[in-house]
Enzyme design. Structure first.
Site, PDB file in Angstrom:
ATOM      1  N   LYS A  79       0.852  -1.197   0.000  1.00 15.31           N
ATOM      2  CA  LYS A  79       0.000   0.000   0.000  1.00 15.31           C
ATOM      3  C   LYS A  79       0.885   1.243   0.000  1.00 15.31           C
ATOM      4  O   LYS A  79       1.900   1.289   0.714  1.00 15.31           O
ATOM      5  CB  LYS A  79      -0.889  -0.027   1.245  1.00 15.31           C
ATOM      6  CG  LYS A  79      -1.895   1.115   1.337  1.00 15.31           C
ATOM      7  CD  LYS A  79      -2.748   0.986   2.605  1.00 15.31           C
ATOM      8  CE  LYS A  79      -3.803   2.068   2.719  1.00 15.31           C
ATOM      9  NZ  LYS A  79      -4.596   1.972   3.962  1.00 15.31           N
ATOM     10  N   SER A 154      -9.632   1.904   3.283  1.00 10.88           N
ATOM     11  CA  SER A 154      -8.794   2.619   2.349  1.00 10.88           C
ATOM     12  C   SER A 154      -7.797   1.753   1.592  1.00 10.88           C
ATOM     13  O   SER A 154      -7.304   2.148   0.538  1.00 10.88           O
ATOM     14  CB  SER A 154      -8.037   3.719   3.096  1.00 10.88           C
ATOM     15  OG  SER A 154      -7.143   3.166   4.041  1.00 10.88           O
ATOM     16  N   SER A 178      -9.556  -0.320   7.612  1.00  9.05           N
ATOM     17  CA  SER A 178      -9.045  -0.292   6.236  1.00  9.05           C
ATOM     18  C   SER A 178      -8.325  -1.528   5.763  1.00  9.05           C
ATOM     19  O   SER A 178      -8.007  -1.636   4.584  1.00  9.05           O
ATOM     20  CB  SER A 178      -8.119   0.901   6.048  1.00  9.05           C
ATOM     21  OG  SER A 178      -8.885   2.052   5.863  1.00  9.05           O
TER      22      SER A 178
HETATM   23  N1  GLN Z   1     -12.909   4.586   6.892  1.00  5.69           N
HETATM   24  C1  GLN Z   1     -12.203   4.972   8.071  1.00  5.69           C
HETATM   25  C2  GLN Z   1     -11.725   6.396   7.950  1.00  5.69           C
HETATM   26  O1  GLN Z   1     -11.924   6.954   6.935  1.00  5.69           O
HETATM   27  C3  GLN Z   1     -11.046   4.052   8.332  1.00  5.69           C
HETATM   28  C4  GLN Z   1      -9.917   4.260   7.412  1.00  5.69           C
HETATM   29  C5  GLN Z   1      -8.723   3.468   7.768  1.00  5.69           C
HETATM   30  O2  GLN Z   1      -8.809   2.469   8.468  1.00  5.69           O
HETATM   31  N2  GLN Z   1      -7.583   3.953   7.316  1.00  5.69           N
HETATM   32  O3  GLN Z   1     -11.173   6.949   8.839  1.00  5.69           O
END
Ligand code: GLN
Length: 486
Positions: A79, A154, A178
């Protein structure tokens, strides 16, 4: 060549050791598949083909010289939140375009030391803020099971790359879900380790008290293999825990006779898509058939997780993202003076969602609001941790859906940021409490989209979760199904 891309890590290692294929052939097969499919899926932001070939040749030479290592010659991808020396690292943001880190994140360095071959950097929501990859500063990635649907986020690129056989395994990061949510949306296995289990050195910070890197792969076995390499204390990250890393493999063969499973009733409430609810019930029945005992439990402060998480995460993000000003990293838009340059760089470099969160985070940290919002959210976080302590004194693991629905269509949820936030409701508690969470495929909806089961445990019980996941995967074949991509 395609069959080389659908192997598990375990089988790929056997093949290479037996001389049936070389690391270079395995790498070339993946690069060819990326070339063929990634125009549609768009999991990769950068393909580091030359770097990968070089690592693959070195892996073949090392193997020929008798230097076996745990991931020698295994093609993986990372990532874009994790720093990679000399390879562009954008965190999904235009503001970091052109940034080539001078060092590797510890998790990446450990994969290299174990002999892995790095195919490239994977798409993500900008600065890991989002649940669909639609917030990527560059382009959204597609779900390999249905290209009109999101892969989740994400770490959408990390999940899509494994599901589409464009890497044998990948790394993602999980601040509020995420890793687990995209794994669920794309029908692959993934684990968010306990906070402090994997070094955050070189992981570009979003919410520093939540962020954890972790692996995606096709099987729980392969997750154990990667986690064993990346886990453990790191002098470069003072929040990495000295707790010894157990033998994750030893755990995998164990049975689950007498395992006590808690089903938090708040996580099986109305609002779950019926297909998700029934797949979860069937999965729990499967585990009961293997000797586990399941019962309903209650997670008292469940309803406060979303507000507490978003207040703390945005506050931390507003502090963490202050370093991106066009001077030290990545892209700069020159202005009339320094302040004007900051404004223009950030105005052009950050996307809408990132700006919204920096503003909200700054607001909740400002004098006069700090106690009402940030301080309160921290107090609530302590209550949530205590809920989990109490639950894990009664049961060994908790089981829940990963997300209330299967992967949604592009644009379907994005238009309403609040809806997107609500989609995180089942995953963020683990980050608030710092506990580990495993996501494994457990079915499909009527439209053929994957459903995931989440297995949560007390801090540093990854071995336990992997044992339950491996037992489940011995009895089922959901994880072995692949989308038809030609
Ligand atoms: N969807 C959550 C956020 O936007 C979690 C994102 C993540 O785990 N990086 O904060």
């Amino acid at each position: 060549m395609t069959e080389l891309t659908s192997l598990t890590i375990a089988v790929a290692l056997d093949k290479m050791r037996a001389g049936e294929c070389s690391a270079l052939e395995l790498t070339e097969a993946h690069l060819a598949r990326i070339e063929r499919l990634d125009g549609d899926i768009r999991a990769y932001l950068t393909v580091s083909a030359d770097f990968a070939r070089e690592q693959a040749r070195a892996a073949d030479a090392a193997r020929a010289a008798g230097g076996e290592r745990p991931l020698l010659g295994i093609p993986i991808a990372i990532k874009d939140v994790l720093s990679t020396k000399g390879i562009e690292t954008t965190c999904g943001s235009k503001i970091l375009r052109g940034y080539h880190p001078l060092f590797d994140a510890t998790a990446v360095a450990r994969l290299y030391e174990a002999g892995a071959v790095m195919l490239g950097k994977l798409n993500m929501d900008e600065f890991a803020m989002g649940s669909s990859t639609e917030n990527s500063g560059f382009f959204p990635s597609a779900n390999p099971w249905n290209l009109d649907h999101v892969p989740g986020g994400s770490s959408g690129g990390s999940a899509a790359a494994v599901a589409a056989n464009m890497a044998l395994a990948t790394l993602g990061s999980d601040t509020g879900g995420s890793i687990r949510q995209p794994a669920s949306f794309c029908g692959v296995s993934a684990i968010k380790p306990s906070y402090g289990r994997v070094s955050r050195y070189g992981l570009i910070a979003y919410g520093s008290s939540f962020d954890q890197a972790g692996p995606f792969a096709r099987t729980v076995h392969d997750l154990a293999r990667i986690l064993a390499v990346i886990a453990g204390p790191d002098p470069l990250d003072s929040t990495s825990m000295p707790t010894p890393v157990p033998d994750y493999f030893a755990a995998l063969a164990g049975d689950i006779q007498g395992l006590k499973i808690g089903l938090p009733k708040e996580y099986f409430a109305e609002g779950l898509q019926p297909a998700v609810a029934s797949a979860l019930r069937a999965a729990v029945a499967e585990l009961e058939g293997m000797g586990a005992e399941a019962r309903e439990v209650s997670f008292e402060h469940a309803e406060y997780c979303l507000p507490a998480y978003y207040i703390i995460a945005m506050a931390e993000a507003s502090a963490n993202l202050a370093r991106f000003d066009g001077v030290r990293f990545g892209a700069r838009v020159d202005g009339a003076d320094l302040i004007d340059s900051y404004k223009k760089t950030r105005g052009a470099g950050f996307g809408e969602e990132v700006k919204r969160r920096i503003m909200l985070g700054t607001y909740t940290l400002s004098a006069g609001y700090y106690d009402a919002y940030y301080g309160k959210a921290q107090a609530v976080r302590t209550l949530i941790r205590r809920d989990f302590d109490a639950l894990f004194s009664e049961v060994d693991v908790l089981i829940a859906p990963v997300a209330p629905s299967t992967a949604f269509k592009f644009g379907e949820v994005t238009a309403d940021p609040l809806q997107m936030i609500l989609a995180d409701e089942l995953t963020i508690s683990a980050n608030l409490a710092g506990i580990p969470g495993l996501s494994v495929p457990c079915g499909f909806d009527a439209a053929g989209l994957p459903i995931g089961m989440q297995i949560l445990g007390a801090p540093f019980t990854e071995a336990w979760l992997l044992q339950v996941g491996a037992a489940y995967q011995r009895a089922t074949d959901w994880h072995l199904r692949s989308p038809e991509l030609g």
